[in-house]
Design a protein around this motif. Structure first.
Motif, PDB file in Angstrom:
ATOM      1  N   ARG A 131     -67.000 -31.357  28.035  1.00 16.96           N
ATOM      2  CA  ARG A 131     -68.194 -32.433  28.313  1.00 16.96           C
ATOM      3  C   ARG A 131     -68.964 -32.413  27.095  1.00 16.96           C
ATOM      4  O   ARG A 131     -69.144 -31.228  26.203  1.00 16.96           O
ATOM      5  CB  ARG A 131     -68.996 -32.187  29.556  1.00 16.96           C
ATOM      6  CG  ARG A 131     -68.087 -32.450  30.744  1.00 16.96           C
ATOM      7  CD  ARG A 131     -68.913 -31.624  31.919  1.00 16.96           C
ATOM      8  NE  ARG A 131     -70.335 -32.446  32.248  1.00 16.96           N
ATOM      9  CZ  ARG A 131     -71.050 -32.060  33.336  1.00 16.96           C
ATOM     10  NH1 ARG A 131     -70.703 -31.095  34.104  1.00 16.96           N
ATOM     11  NH2 ARG A 131     -72.151 -32.865  33.373  1.00 16.96           N
ATOM     12  N   SER A 154     -65.311 -35.529  31.528  1.00 18.69           N
ATOM     13  CA  SER A 154     -64.807 -34.833  30.219  1.00 18.69           C
ATOM     14  C   SER A 154     -64.690 -36.010  29.263  1.00 18.69           C
ATOM     15  O   SER A 154     -64.766 -37.066  29.619  1.00 18.69           O
ATOM     16  CB  SER A 154     -63.462 -34.187  30.690  1.00 18.69           C
ATOM     17  OG  SER A 154     -62.334 -34.983  30.216  1.00 18.69           O
ATOM     18  N   SER A 196     -70.168 -37.642  28.081  1.00 18.46           N
ATOM     19  CA  SER A 196     -68.839 -37.037  28.180  1.00 18.46           C
ATOM     20  C   SER A 196     -68.005 -38.489  27.769  1.00 18.46           C
ATOM     21  O   SER A 196     -66.814 -38.510  27.362  1.00 18.46           O
ATOM     22  CB  SER A 196     -68.445 -36.402  29.145  1.00 18.46           C
ATOM     23  OG  SER A 196     -69.307 -35.300  29.109  1.00 18.46           O
TER      24      SER A 196
END
Ligand code: ADP
Length: 504
Positions: free
Chosen positions: A209, A435, A232
């Motif tokens: 992240r 992510s 992210s």
């Protein structure tokens, strides 16, 4: 170190950020001077400022990157300070130096600090010295050393430009046989983009992240942190959605990250607004770089802390002390609506805004320079509008963002609005399964749905016929009526049709 009051501010930038700075300056009783290129003769920032001075041709090298022309404009207008915004000259030490050499206040860190941090390799070394963890790497692009490091660390690895920014000069290398070519290509790209071909290597983290700390430092040696942002969700290693606070971040990790950022900023003698960027991998974090300027995503911090960061920048530049940050409250999310085609690898889109509907309502902020008739040209970056939603908690902010994106409509230029709407409305985003690979993982083959596409075609036809063109417009040419997505007719479609029908 006595302060000097700022009476007249020149904004060496364009687009939404120039407008944003002008608004704060005006609210503080500071006169404003805009500068503009040929393409921006009637751009919003040029019209909004108290004065506007032409710089030159549309290409940035002749206008927004032309240091001599900007200094001339400042002197001619009697400005006593320059705000660089972000991008363009904002992180060029030679610009900060030129501003100060002309006895003007530069709203940013000293040139020396900027030079030390602008180089990613030098910043890495500074971070190591300050005790901040960095991504395992090797600080050279020399083939032998690079091979040795990559064999030891294991592939994939990432080749990065020391002078890099905006995701340029970066190459992911999956296997040893591709290393040499990647080093050469990254160096060539970096040389062309930054005039500096130096590259270095980092281990490519599999599913990190991006979390960053907002910093403010004054001229008296005090540095404070205004919490963190999670950025992210990216495309091509560039942010498209940011939020504050970072969901699910353990308190102990947050505290360690803030301490690391403060230690680094103090070691660098940091002043004014800046951001320390990290990659977070589980509970471990690694320093990436410091951005020595205001970030695009600063509004999420502003909403959460109830402070105007541009006002803080101006006060600090005038010699005032930073105070302790207030207690943060609630959650804020920002979506960058770009003039890009998300169906074709986000290639830049250009054109004229035929109609525009901007969302509003509790907890909704829109930062944009666009209006009906505005032109998005190929000369500058693709940011069309920033939508920022605030809520007492993440779910409220998220729900408001979905509604805001469904209300948003831009006809005439393709944008990323429909994609953003689907991301924010997704179950994965609601769970905060974040992510830097969110798009590949959760929307690998994203397409606007049929309803949205149909609405877009109708809108485009109406525009062509001249029946649509009001501020409260119809559906976006990209189907940004994400509202129409998921086979649900957007109320805004009806409203837009009604509004235009009623007027014509
Ligand atoms: P730039 O200055 O060009 O924006 P950064 O170093 O700030 O480059 O990185 C931008 C993005 O690239 C990060 O947010 C992340 O998504 C990705 N990235 C950078 N370094 C790494 C790494 N070592 N491993 C995985 N991803 C990385």
């Amino acid at each position: 170190m006595t302060g000097r009051k700022i009476r007249k501010l020149l904004i060496a930038n364009r687009g939404e950020i120039a407008l944003r700075v002008i608004r704060t300056a005006r609210a503080m009783g500071i006169a404003t001077v805009a500068v503009y290129s040929d393409a921006d003769r009637s751009a919003a920032h040029a019209l909004a400022a108290d004065e506007a001075i032409a710089l030159g041709a549309s290409e940035p090298a002749h206008s927004y990157l032309n240091i001599a022309a900007i200094i001339r404009a400042a002197r001619a207008s009697g400005a006593d300070a320059i705000h660089p915004g972000y991008g363009f000259l904002s992180e060029r030490p030679e610009f900060a130096r030129a501003v100060r050499d002309h006895e003007l206040i530069f709203v940013g860190p000293p040139a020396k600090v900027m030079a030390a941090l602008g180089d990613k390799v030098a910043a890495r070394r500074l971070a190591v010295k300050a005790g901040t963890p960095v991504v395992p790497g090797v600080e050279t692009g020399e083939l032998g050393a690079a091979r040795k490091f990559a064999d030891r660390a294991g592939y994939p690895i990432l080749v990065k430009a020391a002078a890099g920014g905006g995701g340029r000069g970066m190459r992911v290398v999956g296997e040893a046989s591709a290393l040499e070519a990647a080093l050469v290509a990254a160096a060539r790209e970096a040389q062309a983009a930054f005039g500096d071909g130096r590259v270095f290597l980092e281990k490519y983290l599999a599913r990190p992240r991006h979390v960053e700390i907002q910093l403010l430092g004054d001229r008296h040696g005090e540095v404070v942190a205004f919490g963190e942002r999670d950025c992210s969700i990216q495309r091509r290693h560039q942010k498209i959605i940011e939020e504050a606070p970072a969901p699910g971040l353990a308190e102990a990790t947050r505290t360690r990250m803030v301490e690391a950022a403060l230690a680094l900023a103090r070691a660098a003698g940091y002043q004014n607004a800046g951001t320390a960027e990290f990659l977070l991998d589980g509970d471990e974090f690694y320093f990436l770089e410091v951005n020595a300027r205001l970030q695009v995503e600063h509004p999420v911090t502003e909403l959460r802390f109830g402070r105007d960061l541009v006002a803080e920048q101006l006060r600090i530049a005038a010699g005032e002390r930073v105070g302790a940050p207030p207690e943060p409250r609630g959650c804020a999310i920002e979506c960058r609506i770009n003039a890009e085609d998300p169906e074709h690898d986000f290639r830049p889109a250009t054109g004229r805004v035929a109609s525009l509907t901007l969302p509003a309502g509790p907890g909704v902020r829109v930062d944009t320079h666009l209006g009906v008739g505005a032109e998005v040209s190929p000369h500058y970056d693709s940011l069309a509008a920033k939508l920022i939603a605030y809520g007492a908690d993440r779910e409220e902010a998220r729900a408001r963002m979905v509604a805001a994106l469904e209300e948003f409509s831009l006809v005439g230029i393709r944008t990323t609005a429909a994609l953003l709407r689907d991301v924010i409305a997704s179950e994965a985003f609601a769970r905060a399964d974040l992510s830097t690979h969110f798009l590949e993982e959760h929307m690998p083959r994203w397409r606007p749905d049929d309803g949205a596409t149909r609405a877009a075609l109708i809108a485009a036809a109406l525009v062509a016929e001249g029946r649509l063109g009001a501020t409260r417009g119809g559906e976006s040419a990209n189907g940004a009526a994400g509202g129409a997505a998921k086979a649900r007719p957007s109320p805004w479609t009806a409203l837009a049709g009604f509004a235009t029908g009623g007027r014509r």
